[in-house]
Write a protein that holds these residues in place. Sequence first.
Motif, PDB file in Angstrom:
ATOM      1  N   LEU A   1       0.812  -1.277  -0.112  1.00 55.62           N
ATOM      2  CA  LEU A   1      -0.167  -0.108   0.186  1.00 55.62           C
ATOM      3  C   LEU A   1       0.961   1.181   0.056  1.00 55.62           C
ATOM      4  O   LEU A   1       0.574   2.109  -0.694  1.00 55.62           O
ATOM      5  CB  LEU A   1      -1.015   0.077   1.325  1.00 55.62           C
ATOM      6  N   VAL A   2       2.091   0.875   0.910  1.00 52.10           N
ATOM      7  CA  VAL A   2       2.643   2.359   0.654  1.00 52.10           C
ATOM      8  C   VAL A   2       3.568   2.840  -0.373  1.00 52.10           C
ATOM      9  O   VAL A   2       3.697   3.898  -0.834  1.00 52.10           O
ATOM     10  CB  VAL A   2       3.815   2.209   1.966  1.00 52.10           C
ATOM     11  N   ALA A   3       3.623   1.667  -1.215  1.00 57.06           N
ATOM     12  CA  ALA A   3       4.539   1.820  -2.640  1.00 57.06           C
ATOM     13  C   ALA A   3       3.679   2.363  -3.581  1.00 57.06           C
ATOM     14  O   ALA A   3       4.102   2.693  -4.683  1.00 57.06           O
ATOM     15  CB  ALA A   3       5.065   0.476  -2.684  1.00 57.06           C
ATOM     16  N   LEU A   4       2.325   2.083  -3.721  1.00 59.14           N
ATOM     17  CA  LEU A   4       1.410   2.199  -4.591  1.00 59.14           C
ATOM     18  C   LEU A   4       1.562   3.623  -5.430  1.00 59.14           C
ATOM     19  O   LEU A   4       1.389   3.930  -6.484  1.00 59.14           O
ATOM     20  CB  LEU A   4      -0.058   1.914  -4.313  1.00 59.14           C
ATOM     21  N   LEU A   5       1.352   4.775  -4.605  1.00 59.56           N
ATOM     22  CA  LEU A   5       1.368   6.260  -5.077  1.00 59.56           C
ATOM     23  C   LEU A   5       2.754   6.420  -5.586  1.00 59.56           C
ATOM     24  O   LEU A   5       2.818   6.889  -6.761  1.00 59.56           O
ATOM     25  CB  LEU A   5       1.023   7.026  -3.964  1.00 59.56           C
TER      26      LEU A   5
ATOM     27  N   SER B   1       1.789   6.717  -9.440  1.00 59.04           N
ATOM     28  CA  SER B   1       1.604   7.946  -9.998  1.00 59.04           C
ATOM     29  C   SER B   1       2.597   8.016 -11.235  1.00 59.04           C
ATOM     30  O   SER B   1       2.328   9.093 -12.107  1.00 59.04           O
ATOM     31  CB  SER B   1       1.882   9.078  -8.712  1.00 59.04           C
ATOM     32  N   TYR B   2       3.770   7.603 -11.243  1.00 58.22           N
ATOM     33  CA  TYR B   2       4.615   7.705 -12.347  1.00 58.22           C
ATOM     34  C   TYR B   2       4.325   7.153 -13.609  1.00 58.22           C
ATOM     35  O   TYR B   2       4.280   7.472 -14.759  1.00 58.22           O
ATOM     36  CB  TYR B   2       6.076   6.953 -12.107  1.00 58.22           C
ATOM     37  N   SER B   3       3.551   5.835 -13.468  1.00 57.86           N
ATOM     38  CA  SER B   3       2.759   5.266 -14.391  1.00 57.86           C
ATOM     39  C   SER B   3       1.714   5.989 -15.149  1.00 57.86           C
ATOM     40  O   SER B   3       1.553   6.128 -16.404  1.00 57.86           O
ATOM     41  CB  SER B   3       2.161   3.669 -14.130  1.00 57.86           C
TER      42      SER B   3
ATOM     43  N   THR C   1       2.989   7.912 -18.132  1.00 59.17           N
ATOM     44  CA  THR C   1       2.767   7.066 -19.508  1.00 59.17           C
ATOM     45  C   THR C   1       1.250   7.475 -19.963  1.00 59.17           C
ATOM     46  O   THR C   1       1.197   7.877 -20.870  1.00 59.17           O
ATOM     47  CB  THR C   1       2.843   5.658 -18.864  1.00 59.17           C
ATOM     48  N   TYR C   2       0.417   7.164 -18.995  1.00 63.02           N
ATOM     49  CA  TYR C   2      -1.050   7.375 -19.561  1.00 63.02           C
ATOM     50  C   TYR C   2      -1.235   8.962 -19.974  1.00 63.02           C
ATOM     51  O   TYR C   2      -1.819   9.499 -21.083  1.00 63.02           O
ATOM     52  CB  TYR C   2      -2.390   7.071 -18.483  1.00 63.02           C
ATOM     53  N   THR C   3      -1.060   9.976 -19.034  1.00 68.69           N
ATOM     54  CA  THR C   3      -1.187  11.256 -19.200  1.00 68.69           C
ATOM     55  C   THR C   3      -0.567  11.867 -20.326  1.00 68.69           C
ATOM     56  O   THR C   3      -1.026  12.784 -21.186  1.00 68.69           O
ATOM     57  CB  THR C   3      -0.670  12.015 -17.873  1.00 68.69           C
ATOM     58  N   MET C   4       0.475  11.350 -20.767  1.00 64.30           N
ATOM     59  CA  MET C   4       1.328  11.414 -21.871  1.00 64.30           C
ATOM     60  C   MET C   4       0.687  11.405 -23.140  1.00 64.30           C
ATOM     61  O   MET C   4       0.218  12.433 -23.919  1.00 64.30           O
ATOM     62  CB  MET C   4       2.735  11.028 -22.081  1.00 64.30           C
TER      63      MET C   4
ATOM     64  N   ALA D   1       4.815  -2.794  -8.023  1.00 60.63           N
ATOM     65  CA  ALA D   1       5.362  -2.315  -9.275  1.00 60.63           C
ATOM     66  C   ALA D   1       4.514  -3.118 -10.541  1.00 60.63           C
ATOM     67  O   ALA D   1       4.072  -2.443 -11.415  1.00 60.63           O
ATOM     68  CB  ALA D   1       6.765  -2.542  -9.583  1.00 60.63           C
ATOM     69  N   VAL D   2       4.127  -4.376 -10.067  1.00 62.93           N
ATOM     70  CA  VAL D   2       3.236  -5.133 -11.146  1.00 62.93           C
ATOM     71  C   VAL D   2       1.968  -4.564 -11.128  1.00 62.93           C
ATOM     72  O   VAL D   2       1.385  -4.341 -12.217  1.00 62.93           O
ATOM     73  CB  VAL D   2       3.249  -6.666 -10.845  1.00 62.93           C
ATOM     74  N   LEU D   3       1.393  -4.320  -9.863  1.00 62.09           N
ATOM     75  CA  LEU D   3       0.056  -3.652  -9.999  1.00 62.09           C
ATOM     76  C   LEU D   3       0.016  -2.494 -10.791  1.00 62.09           C
ATOM     77  O   LEU D   3      -0.998  -1.990 -11.481  1.00 62.09           O
ATOM     78  CB  LEU D   3      -0.535  -3.416  -8.624  1.00 62.09           C
ATOM     79  N   SER D   4       1.103  -1.416 -10.553  1.00 64.05           N
ATOM     80  CA  SER D   4       1.090  -0.388 -10.995  1.00 64.05           C
ATOM     81  C   SER D   4       1.314  -0.271 -12.618  1.00 64.05           C
ATOM     82  O   SER D   4       0.990   0.750 -13.334  1.00 64.05           O
ATOM     83  CB  SER D   4       2.112   0.549 -10.419  1.00 64.05           C
TER      84      SER D   4
END
Length: 452
Positions: free
Chosen positions: A253-257, A261-263, A267-270, A384-387
């Motif tokens: 949970l701590v790592a998700l944001l 947020s980088y993905s 990636t998507y927002t680009m 990272a896999v989830l992200s």
Amino acid sequence: MTTTTAPSGAAPARSSSSARVATAATVGTALESYDFYTYSYFAAFFAGPFFFSALGDAGALAASFATIGIAFVVRPLGAILFGHLGDRIGRRSTLLITIALMGVATGLVGLLPTGEGWALFGAIALVVLRIAQGLSLGGEWGGAVLLATEHADARRRPFFASLPQLGSPIGSVAAGGLMLVMFFGLGPEAMAAWGWRVPFLIAIPLIAVSLYLRWSIDETPVFKELAAKGQRERNPVWAAIRTQPGAFGVAILVALLGIGSYSLMNTYTMGYGVTALGFDEMQLLAAATIGGLLQFVTVPAFGWLATRIGSARVVALGAAGTLLIAFPIYWLLGSATFAVLVALMIVGGILPTASWAALGGTMQELFRGRHAYSALSVAYALAAVLSGFIPYLTTELGVLTGGAWWHPGVVLAALSALTLVGAIMAGRMRRLGDEDADAAQAAVPEEAPAPV
């Protein structure tokens, strides 16, 4: 920690300087990030035509992007493999293996033959090299954080834990900047003919630098203490899951944001900014590069803040702030000028960066030293896999909502809320990693320099 001076005729003592150790840890994460972004650009422009042209234009592009995903899929396997080695043979020794594997695999991509007669061989070799890179990625981050923190004293440990996080902006800025310079300097034809190889081949001298830095440092006090007392786990991955299952969930949970947020942003927002909002690709790349450069300041700044208020609180601060701006930032993005775009990328990057910068310190505190390498690596790899699915999930949400302006905000808000919950829970847990590191450092006697 003191640095010993070897007697005449003996092998030179390795360094235990916290600054040198942190540098050795950060170089590896920078190379990891450099590889990721270099390969992402390669996959977007060249991998399809070179190796998958038989699949048609759409199939070639899909296959080239699938090779990006391969590294994410095998990452947990690398976390298990190298996590086991890191808790059995040592942090330093394992990180020498991961950086060598990463650098060699990256360099070999730049040597792959192209042309119709080599297409099948090139495609197979490319997949094999991506698997090797993914395995290395799985073992790199957790070891880098432990290398930096297990050498540092308690007061500075959160700051040194933030320094490996600098690897991400270093790698992204280096890869993006090099690609821009080469495209403008060589032109598309020369890039397609031979220029694309240069960013990969640069990894080869980077291996030499990274290996030297990691070879020249000492093993961490925590691992040396575990080895001396015979307390190394026979199966550290299983031991970590069996004895600290709650900490695993909290760590993810701590790592998700920080990761997610980088993905989402890079990636998507680009793609969303170009196809739906009408921005130019170069504008978005320039804005992202500016945001990456800013992280050279914000990451150590948030690391310093973590030494004052605690790593978990900095993660929570970043998550709460990002939750507040998640919807406003995408509402403003729809009608933004370039100047506003840059401002939004900066603001939208600073707050998640707080969670990113303090991520290593927070996760390191959760786990016992005897299985910390395995625990950190596996938890980070799973996050990272989830992200990695975030761009796809955000795209599907956009389809379901008819492209509503707020659909990326839902994803960013969800990531923020989950990380906020994880940070609050982490702050209430015992700092087992710190306790083991403190005990190991207290057990190391002060060594006086040997007489000359």
